[in-house]
Enzyme design. Structure first.
Site, PDB file in Angstrom:
ATOM      1  N   CYS A 138      -3.282   0.754   6.884  1.00  0.00           N
ATOM      2  CA  CYS A 138      -3.296  -0.043   8.112  1.00  0.00           C
ATOM      3  C   CYS A 138      -3.917   0.691   9.292  1.00  0.00           C
ATOM      4  CB  CYS A 138      -1.870  -0.454   8.449  1.00  0.00           C
ATOM      5  SG  CYS A 138      -0.756   0.964   8.496  1.00  0.00           S
TER       6      CYS A 138
ATOM      7  N   GLU B  33       5.116  -4.279  11.941  1.00  0.00           N
ATOM      8  CA  GLU B  33       4.088  -3.256  11.703  1.00  0.00           C
ATOM      9  C   GLU B  33       2.931  -3.974  11.029  1.00  0.00           C
ATOM     10  OE1 GLU B  33       4.018  -0.222  12.639  1.00  0.00           O
ATOM     11  OE2 GLU B  33       6.093   0.323  13.080  1.00  0.00           O
TER      12      GLU B  33
ATOM     13  N   ASN C 151       0.803  -1.228   0.000  1.00  0.00           N
ATOM     14  CA  ASN C 151       0.000   0.000   0.000  1.00  0.00           C
ATOM     15  C   ASN C 151       0.839   1.283   0.000  1.00  0.00           C
ATOM     16  OD1 ASN C 151       0.746  -0.666   2.612  1.00  0.00           O
ATOM     17  ND2 ASN C 151      -1.086   0.191   3.543  1.00  0.00           N
TER      18      ASN C 151
ATOM     19  N   SER D   5       0.484  -8.232   7.090  1.00  0.00           N
ATOM     20  CA  SER D   5      -0.680  -8.711   7.847  1.00  0.00           C
ATOM     21  C   SER D   5      -0.262  -9.378   9.159  1.00  0.00           C
ATOM     22  CB  SER D   5      -1.460  -9.695   6.986  1.00  0.00           C
ATOM     23  OG  SER D   5      -0.642 -10.809   6.709  1.00  0.00           O
TER      24      SER D   5
ATOM     25  N   GLU E 151       8.415   2.583  14.116  1.00  0.00           N
ATOM     26  CA  GLU E 151       9.105   3.207  12.986  1.00  0.00           C
ATOM     27  C   GLU E 151       8.984   4.711  13.165  1.00  0.00           C
ATOM     28  OE1 GLU E 151       7.465   1.189   9.414  1.00  0.00           O
ATOM     29  OE2 GLU E 151       9.426   0.206   9.402  1.00  0.00           O
TER      30      GLU E 151
HETATM   31  P1  NAD Z   1       1.067  -9.714   3.575  1.00  0.00           P
HETATM   32  O1  NAD Z   1       1.303 -10.127   4.987  1.00  0.00           O
HETATM   33  O2  NAD Z   1       0.303 -10.641   2.704  1.00  0.00           O
HETATM   34  O3  NAD Z   1       2.446  -9.475   2.812  1.00  0.00           O
HETATM   35  C1  NAD Z   1       3.375  -8.517   3.260  1.00  0.00           C
HETATM   36  C2  NAD Z   1       4.762  -8.887   2.759  1.00  0.00           C
HETATM   37  O4  NAD Z   1       5.170 -10.106   3.366  1.00  0.00           O
HETATM   38  C3  NAD Z   1       4.855  -9.109   1.259  1.00  0.00           C
HETATM   39  O5  NAD Z   1       6.075  -8.558   0.804  1.00  0.00           O
HETATM   40  C4  NAD Z   1       4.861 -10.627   1.134  1.00  0.00           C
HETATM   41  O6  NAD Z   1       5.482 -11.103  -0.032  1.00  0.00           O
HETATM   42  C5  NAD Z   1       5.632 -11.013   2.379  1.00  0.00           C
HETATM   43  N1  NAD Z   1       5.412 -12.366   2.890  1.00  0.00           N
HETATM   44  C6  NAD Z   1       4.308 -13.140   2.758  1.00  0.00           C
HETATM   45  N2  NAD Z   1       4.486 -14.310   3.416  1.00  0.00           N
HETATM   46  C7  NAD Z   1       5.719 -14.264   3.980  1.00  0.00           C
HETATM   47  C8  NAD Z   1       6.474 -15.158   4.792  1.00  0.00           C
HETATM   48  N3  NAD Z   1       5.996 -16.356   5.170  1.00  0.00           N
HETATM   49  N4  NAD Z   1       7.707 -14.779   5.214  1.00  0.00           N
HETATM   50  C9  NAD Z   1       8.201 -13.563   4.871  1.00  0.00           C
HETATM   51  N5  NAD Z   1       7.545 -12.680   4.095  1.00  0.00           N
HETATM   52  C10 NAD Z   1       6.309 -13.029   3.655  1.00  0.00           C
HETATM   53  O7  NAD Z   1       0.379  -8.278   3.637  1.00  0.00           O
HETATM   54  P2  NAD Z   1      -0.114  -7.365   2.436  1.00  0.00           P
HETATM   55  O8  NAD Z   1      -1.380  -7.926   1.868  1.00  0.00           O
HETATM   56  O9  NAD Z   1       1.018  -7.103   1.507  1.00  0.00           O
HETATM   57  O10 NAD Z   1      -0.415  -5.988   3.194  1.00  0.00           O
HETATM   58  C11 NAD Z   1      -1.610  -5.737   3.848  1.00  0.00           C
HETATM   59  C12 NAD Z   1      -1.425  -5.840   5.347  1.00  0.00           C
HETATM   60  O11 NAD Z   1      -0.339  -5.017   5.764  1.00  0.00           O
HETATM   61  C13 NAD Z   1      -2.639  -5.317   6.111  1.00  0.00           C
HETATM   62  O12 NAD Z   1      -2.937  -6.187   7.173  1.00  0.00           O
HETATM   63  C14 NAD Z   1      -2.161  -3.965   6.640  1.00  0.00           C
HETATM   64  O13 NAD Z   1      -2.822  -3.525   7.788  1.00  0.00           O
HETATM   65  C15 NAD Z   1      -0.721  -4.242   6.892  1.00  0.00           C
HETATM   66  N6  NAD Z   1       0.036  -2.987   6.940  1.00  0.00           N
HETATM   67  C16 NAD Z   1       0.526  -2.560   8.144  1.00  0.00           C
HETATM   68  C17 NAD Z   1       1.206  -1.341   8.233  1.00  0.00           C
HETATM   69  C18 NAD Z   1       1.754  -0.820   9.540  1.00  0.00           C
HETATM   70  O14 NAD Z   1       2.588   0.091   9.507  1.00  0.00           O
HETATM   71  N7  NAD Z   1       1.332  -1.326  10.680  1.00  0.00           N
HETATM   72  C19 NAD Z   1       1.394  -0.569   7.080  1.00  0.00           C
HETATM   73  C20 NAD Z   1       0.885  -1.053   5.876  1.00  0.00           C
HETATM   74  C21 NAD Z   1       0.217  -2.262   5.808  1.00  0.00           C
END
Ligand code: NAD
Length: 516
Positions: free
Chosen positions: A310, A276, A179, A255, A490
């Site tokens: 998020c 995060e 995002n 996530s 962060e």
């Molecule tokens: P996601 O967890 O599906 O993927 C995030 C990243 O993790 C991607 O780069 C993905 O390729 C990688 N990944 C997936 N499985 C993995 C594993 N087993 N080991 C290591 N890396 C792995 O999340 P998404 O769909 O890309 O993003 C949406 C989520 O991110 C939402 O829940 C949102 O709230 C959260 N988010 C949090 C913040 C924050 O600052 N707290 C900011 C932005 C998004």
């Protein structure tokens, strides 16, 4: 999340200067990994499938890229380990200079970078400009801190003393969500590099582009080869990184489910970890609030980046006596959002990241309707007039009423443009219901009562609380979650603790006091 910038972003004189070198022409035809100072094609040693990168606004495939395999990850970590021997010894003032130069060059190329981000992510151009500026701000901020990071002197009995040294950790891994691609790459790399670490960064497979450009700019501005590397791939590539024994720290944004897997993967080596994660944040509107600002705040808390934020406050609790008036003003503002080509200046609401995500968000809306919620505005897919956008992933910003705390839409993170309205009668009730979630990333409240504002802020269980605004994140302000929304922070000076380790050196001034 927005930075502190307003829509027109014109408060910075260098912001739109015209020296452009990092044209995105031909960007998608070149390899997408950046290791040891050059763009290299992933070897994909143990993967047979490519992943597709799609333009959300049009549904068009931008490129197919192989996922990085174990050999690619090994190569990137090795490059970062070698660079660590150099970078950790570079005087802090010089590290700062290289980072400041990077920030200037990013600013010089801001427009091209923003265009690439829009193409890859689907968010409106005005937001993409703010995101690049947010990455620039983070790099500038940590560059400024680098030379003044020092330890402590601690006097001990008898003239002895101890001192602490703040030392870098080594190779850090950054993993980003889709995002805020450039912002995440900036927010993670800036403190890591300022503290003397090196980094391997994996962007989301949906948004591989701008982290790669950032790597090129760092390299062109004097960062040693291998100090900031980018590897592309899906979850498996991420796992190779987080489980790599040469990695000392992981900073992950994504996530909750993936965060838990990463925490387990880091346990074997007791790696330092910043998480995060997701949110389900509340926004409390009290009857004495400035209702125009509250309505604007609700828009900022729900519809930036098509609601894929998020920290969004999707659970809006409104004091019963002002519900109708607040809802009227919130809908009026939401109706003004212009959905369409995210590259156009007057577009305020772009396309969701993918077809699968669009379907998921629509599934939440339909599910909430079945549970008894009603649509006040939006609630459907939409196709902008431009035929070129016919296959893009658009949903109207959506406001739902008759929502209860136990509905799925109130409990699970939708990560899309869906705001829900609920009413409350007392402050105590509002706080209890706001805190009734396993997540605790953010919260907000609108009131003119200064005592209530601070009393409620203290009671809400979340890492970030906005009083009379929402989703502002200047670089000096720490950001992170309570409960299952994460670990560590962060931004701000707090982040220095998460990218360094403290060594205590005790110095004896007398003889050794020994019983034998
Ligand atoms: P996601 O967890 O599906 O993927 C995030 C990243 O993790 C991607 O780069 C993905 O390729 C990688 N990944 C997936 N499985 C993995 C594993 N087993 N080991 C290591 N890396 C792995 O999340 P998404 O769909 O890309 O993003 C949406 C989520 O991110 C939402 O829940 C949102 O709230 C959260 N988010 C949090 C913040 C924050 O600052 N707290 C900011 C932005 C998004």
């Amino acid at each position: 999340m927005s930075s502190h910038l307003a829509k027109n972003c014109t408060s910075y004189p260098y912001l739109l200067s015209s020296t452009r070198r990092y044209s995105s022409n031909g960007f998608w035809t070149k390899p997408l990994n950046f290791i040891a100072g050059e763009r290299v094609r992933p070897t994909n040693d143990n993967r047979s499938q490519d992943f597709s990168v799609v333009e959300p606004a049009t549904g068009k495939i931008l490129c197919e890229s192989p996922s990085s395999g174990k050999a690619d990850v090994d190569r990137a970590v090795k490059a970062a380990q070698e660079a660590f021997q150099i970078w950790s010894q570079v005087p802090a003032i010089e590290r700062a200079r290289i980072m400041q130069k990077t920030a200037r060059k990013l600013a010089d190329n801001l427009e091209d970078f923003a265009r690439l981000e829009v193409t890859n992510n689907g968010k409106p151009i005005w937001e993409a400009r703010c995101d690049i500026q947010s990455a620039i701000d983070a790099i500038d901020f940590y560059a400024g801190l680098a030379p003044s990071m020092t330890g402590q002197h601690i006097p001990c009995p008898g003239g002895s003393f101890a001192y602490t040294r703040r030392e870098p950790l080594g190779v850090c891994v950054g993993i980003g969500a889709w995002n805020y691609p450039i912002q995440m790459a900036g927010w993670k790399s800036a403190p890591a590099l300022a503290c003397g670490n090196t980094m391997v960064f994996k962007p989301s497979q949906f948004t591989p582009a701008t982290a790669l450009l950032l790597a090129e700019v760092y390299a062109d501005c004097g960062l040693p080869k291998g100090a900031f590397n980018v590897v592309q791939g899906e979850g498996e590539t991420g796992h190779f990184l987080t489980s790599h024994p040469g990695v000392k720290k992981v900073s992950f944004t994504g996530s909750v489910a993936t965060g838990k897997l990463i925490m387990k993967s880091c346990a074997d080596d007791i790696k330092s970890l910043t998480l995060e994660l997701g949110g389900k944040s509340p926004l409390l509107i009290f009857s004495d609030a400035d209702l125009d600002n509250a309505a604007k705040g609700a828009v900022m808390a729900n519809f930036l980046t098509q609601g894929e934020v998020c920290s969004n406050a999707t659970r809006i609790f409104v004091e019963r006596s002002i519900k109708d008036e607040f809802v009227k003003r919130f809908i009026e503002r939401t109706k003004k959002m212009k959905i369409g080509d995210p590259h156009l200046e007057d577009t305020t609401f772009g396309a969701l990241i993918s077809k699968a995500h669009q379907d998921k968000v629509m599934g939440y809306i339909e599910g909430a309707k079945k549970e008894g919620a009603t649509i006040l505005y939006g609630g459907e897919r939409v196709t902008p007039d431009d035929p070129a956008l016919a296959d893009g992933f658009y949903i109207l910003p959506t406001i739902m009423d008759n929502v209860t705390d136990d509905m799925v839409i109130s409990r699970e993170e939708v990560f899309g443009p869906v705001a829900t309205i609920m009413t409350f009668d007392t402050e105590e009730e509002a706080v209890t219901r706001a805190n009734n979630t396993q997540l605790g990333l953010a919260c907000g409240l609108f009131t003119k009562d200064v005592q209530r504002a601070h009393r409620v802020a203290a009671q809400l269980e979340a890492g970030n609380c906005w009083i009379n605004n929402y989703n502002n994140l200047p670089p000096g302000v720490p950001f992170g979650g309570y409960k299952q929304s994460g670990l560590g922070r962060e931004n701000g000076t707090a982040t220095i603790d998460h990218y360094t380790q403290l060594k205590t050196v005790y110095v004896e001034a007398g003889d050794v006091d020994c019983p034998v």
